[in-house]
Design a protein around this motif. Structure first.
Motif, short mmCIF file in Angstrom:
data_model
loop_
_atom_site.label_atom_id
_atom_site.label_comp_id
_atom_site.label_asym_id
_atom_site.label_seq_id
_atom_site.Cartn_x
_atom_site.Cartn_y
_atom_site.Cartn_z
N ILE A 204 0.85 -1.19 0.00
CA ILE A 204 0.00 0.00 0.00
C ILE A 204 0.88 1.24 0.00
O ILE A 204 1.82 1.34 0.79
N THR A 205 0.57 2.17 -0.91
CA THR A 205 1.25 3.47 -0.91
C THR A 205 0.29 4.51 -0.36
O THR A 205 -0.77 4.75 -0.93
N LEU A 206 0.66 5.08 0.78
CA LEU A 206 -0.17 6.11 1.41
C LEU A 206 0.05 7.42 0.66
O LEU A 206 1.20 7.81 0.42
N LEU A 207 -1.03 8.06 0.28
CA LEU A 207 -0.92 9.25 -0.56
C LEU A 207 -1.40 10.51 0.14
O LEU A 207 -2.35 10.47 0.92
N GLY A 208 -0.76 11.61 -0.21
CA GLY A 208 -1.23 12.93 0.20
C GLY A 208 -0.38 13.98 -0.48
O GLY A 208 0.78 13.71 -0.80
N GLN A 209 -0.95 15.16 -0.74
CA GLN A 209 -0.12 16.24 -1.29
C GLN A 209 0.98 16.58 -0.30
O GLN A 209 2.07 16.96 -0.69
N ASN A 210 0.66 16.46 0.99
CA ASN A 210 1.66 16.59 2.05
C ASN A 210 1.40 15.44 3.01
O ASN A 210 0.89 15.62 4.09
N VAL A 211 1.76 14.25 2.57
CA VAL A 211 1.31 13.05 3.29
C VAL A 211 1.83 13.03 4.72
O VAL A 211 1.16 12.53 5.62
N ASN A 212 3.01 13.59 4.94
CA ASN A 212 3.55 13.53 6.30
C ASN A 212 2.97 14.62 7.21
O ASN A 212 3.35 14.73 8.37
N ALA A 213 2.00 15.39 6.68
CA ALA A 213 1.25 16.30 7.54
C ALA A 213 0.03 15.57 8.13
O ALA A 213 -0.73 16.15 8.92
N TRP A 214 -0.14 14.29 7.75
CA TRP A 214 -1.30 13.54 8.26
C TRP A 214 -1.27 13.49 9.79
O TRP A 214 -0.21 13.29 10.40
N SER A 215 -2.42 13.68 10.42
CA SER A 215 -2.50 13.39 11.85
C SER A 215 -3.90 12.89 12.16
O SER A 215 -4.84 13.15 11.41
N GLY A 216 -4.00 12.11 13.22
CA GLY A 216 -5.30 11.56 13.57
C GLY A 216 -5.27 11.03 14.99
O GLY A 216 -4.28 11.20 15.72
N GLU A 217 -6.39 10.42 15.36
CA GLU A 217 -6.51 9.86 16.70
C GLU A 217 -6.58 8.35 16.59
O GLU A 217 -7.43 7.82 15.86
N ASN A 218 -5.71 7.66 17.29
CA ASN A 218 -5.75 6.20 17.20
C ASN A 218 -6.88 5.63 18.07
O ASN A 218 -7.63 6.38 18.70
N ALA A 219 -6.98 4.30 18.10
CA ALA A 219 -8.09 3.65 18.80
C ALA A 219 -8.13 4.02 20.28
O ALA A 219 -9.20 4.02 20.90
N LYS A 220 -6.97 4.36 20.84
CA LYS A 220 -6.94 4.73 22.27
C LYS A 220 -7.19 6.22 22.49
O LYS A 220 -7.09 6.71 23.60
N ARG A 241 4.29 -4.59 2.33
CA ARG A 241 5.07 -3.38 2.05
C ARG A 241 4.23 -2.13 2.24
O ARG A 241 3.06 -2.09 1.84
N ILE A 242 4.87 -1.11 2.80
CA ILE A 242 4.22 0.20 2.94
C ILE A 242 5.14 1.26 2.33
O ILE A 242 6.36 1.24 2.54
N ARG A 243 4.54 2.15 1.55
CA ARG A 243 5.26 3.31 1.03
C ARG A 243 4.40 4.53 1.28
O ARG A 243 3.20 4.40 1.57
N TYR A 244 4.95 5.71 1.13
CA TYR A 244 4.15 6.93 1.25
C TYR A 244 4.73 8.01 0.34
O TYR A 244 5.92 8.04 0.07
N THR A 245 3.85 8.88 -0.15
CA THR A 245 4.29 9.97 -1.00
C THR A 245 3.17 10.99 -1.13
O THR A 245 2.02 10.59 -1.05
N THR A 246 3.41 12.30 -1.23
CA THR A 246 4.66 13.01 -1.24
C THR A 246 4.86 13.73 0.08
O THR A 246 3.91 14.32 0.59
#
Ligand code: SAH
Ligand code: SF4
Ligand code: F3S
Length: 451
Positions: A204-220, A241-246
């Motif tokens: 899986i390739t995780l996508l976002g225009q600024n993917v490393n700006a992603w934030s969220g709340e986990n199950a806890k 396999r995991i990838r991410y961009t950009t």
């Protein structure tokens, strides 16, 4: 517009970045849910979705010429297709498209494509429809479940986790066409990843225009960043396999660097655009980092994961770029030694601050600089591939090669690798990299784990 026959077949043509490809796949699934089938290869479709890109010049012009070609081909075949324009040109120039191209029935912006089926209803009644609203995130809730939708087994998939951009680099249209930065909720992403893996996806390739700006709340209920999401997804047993961009340099965290050292499933590859090696140009671009900060970050990455393959994006000929400033870009490229990189001639985009800056450079200067930069990048890419000869690694088999018994897949460093032998799509083959070309590697298969 006359009422139109409800379409039985569709074709989605996506241009631009991987997020547009992801959106294109989702639109196809939405249409599929309504009983509309993909048009067979070589046949005209009843409905054509042009999923457009606005990043560089001529994109809009291309849309009009595509529309012209489609109507002409349709007329020749005795049926004109219903045409929808989606994506970033739709967002930026929706009204203009409607005014200039009477053959277009629907204009749908990148945050509104979940409304496509509704618009289709209107179009069959003869009403043209435009939707370029930007309701945060709603489109993702309208997704059909991907296990049902993915009829064809394919071992890799994109997963959009973040969209939009708040950075406003002075040359770029993305903040205007995709809107503000938003993150999709953690639970939705884990759920979608589960479905993908159940449908046979191994990478899986995780996508976002600024993917490393992603934030969220986990199950806890803890706030986590992209590193937390990667660690959670790495727990899915059948995901290999995991990838991410950009990524953007300014959104990089120590946690994400550490992930590269600690999470085996995270592939040793980083696409981190820098655009220029000159601090004056970076400032004029509003990148908000220096060349040195970028280089230090790559140093940290290499310390965490010594074999990491690095990739970047460059723009040559930004307004006012001097020869010395362009040389600084070449020096940065020499210093990094990219495994792969993309370079573009600066293209003035309507509505962006850089488009009205003084000292726009002539085309010949840009062409000449682009050639020099690409020569350096090609040299380093070949050197990276040559240095990989002799390595034994996993190759995820994605497709058949040109000849019988040949297979194509990707190495952990995202090199295209081909080899001969018994295999199936979806296999993880153990391959020794035997020969290096500029764009691909020949491998010799050792072992394969069946799909
Ligand atoms: N969000 C990503 C990529 C956005 S677009 C990032 O910030 O890195 C992909 C690439 O297109 C950019 O990295 C840039 O190199 C290029 N690009 C964007 N606008 C451009 C323009 N006006 N002219 C030429 N290249 C451009
Ligand atoms: Fe465009 Fe800059 Fe945002 Fe990337 S970070 S999408 S280049 S504005
Ligand atoms: Fe193009 Fe839009 Fe992607 S402008 S690069 S399709 S975000």
């Amino acid at each position: 517009m006359k009422p139109q026959t409800p379409p039985k077949t569709y074709r989605v043509k996506s241009f631009g970045c991987q997020m547009n490809v992801y959106d294109g796949e989702r639109m196809a699934e939405l249409l599929g849910e309504r009983g509309i089938e993909p048009a067979p290869e070589g046949e005209e479709a009843d409905l054509v979705v042009l999923n457009t890109c606005h990043i560089r010049e001529k994109a809009a012009e291309k849309v009009y010429s595509d529309i012209g070609r489609l109507t002409k081909a349709g007329r020749a075949a005795g049926k004109e297709p219903m045409i929808a324009v989606a994506g970033c040109v739709a967002q930026a120039e929706g009204e203009e498209i409607m005014a200039r191209a009477p053959a277009v029935s629907m204009v749908v912006g990148p945050q509104a494509y979940h409304r496509l089926p509704e618009m289709l209803g209107k179009a069959t009644r003869g009403e043209r429809a435009t939707d370029t609203d930007m309701p945060a995130i709603a489109k993702f809730d309208a997704l059909p479940s991907r296990d049902k939708a993915r009829k064809k087994r394919f071992p890799t998939a994109f997963l959009t986790v973040q969209e939009g951009c708040d950075k406003f680099c002075t040359y770029c249209v993305v903040p205007y066409t995709r809107g503000a930065e938003i993150s999709r909720p953690f639970a939705d992403l884990v759920d979608e990843a589960h479905r993908l893996v159940d449908a046979g996806v191994r990478e899986i390739t995780l996508l976002g225009q600024n993917v490393n700006a992603w934030s969220g709340e986990n199950a806890k209920g803890h706030t986590i960043g992209l590193d937390g999401l990667i660690r959670a997804l790495a727990k899915l047993p059948d995901l290999q396999r995991i990838r991410y961009t950009t990524s953007h340099p300014n959104d990089f965290t120590n946690g994400l660097v550490a992930c590269h050292a600690e999470v085996d499933k995270l592939m040793p590859y980083l696409h981190l655009p820098v655009q220029s090696g000159s601090d004056r140009v970076l400032k004029a671009m509003n990148r908000q980092h220096t060349a040195d900060q970028y280089l230090r970050l790559l140093e940290q990455m290499r310390a965490a994961r010594p074999d990491i393959a690095l990739s970047g994006d460059f723009i040559v000929g930004f307004p006012g770029e001097t020869e010395a400033e362009f040389d600084a870009t070449l020096s940065l490229v020499d210093e990094v030694g990219y495994a792969q990189a993309y370079s573009f001639k600066y293209s003035p985009r309507p509505g962006t601050p850089a488009a009205t800056m003084g000292d726009q450079l002539p085309g010949e200067v840009m062409n000449e600089r682009l050639q020099r930069l690409q020569a350096s990048i090609n040299r380093d890419q070949l050197a990276f591939n040559q240095a990989s000869v002799g390595r034994t690694c996993d190759v995820l088999v994605e497709r058949r090669g040109k000849h019988e018994g040949q297979w194509l897949g990707k190495s952990p460093w995202l090199q295209s690798v081909w080899f001969e032998g018994a295999a199936e799509i979806g296999d993880m083959a153990q391959v020794t990299l035997a020969e290096a070309g500029p764009n691909s590697m020949r491998g010799e298969v050792r072992e394969r784990a069946p799909a």
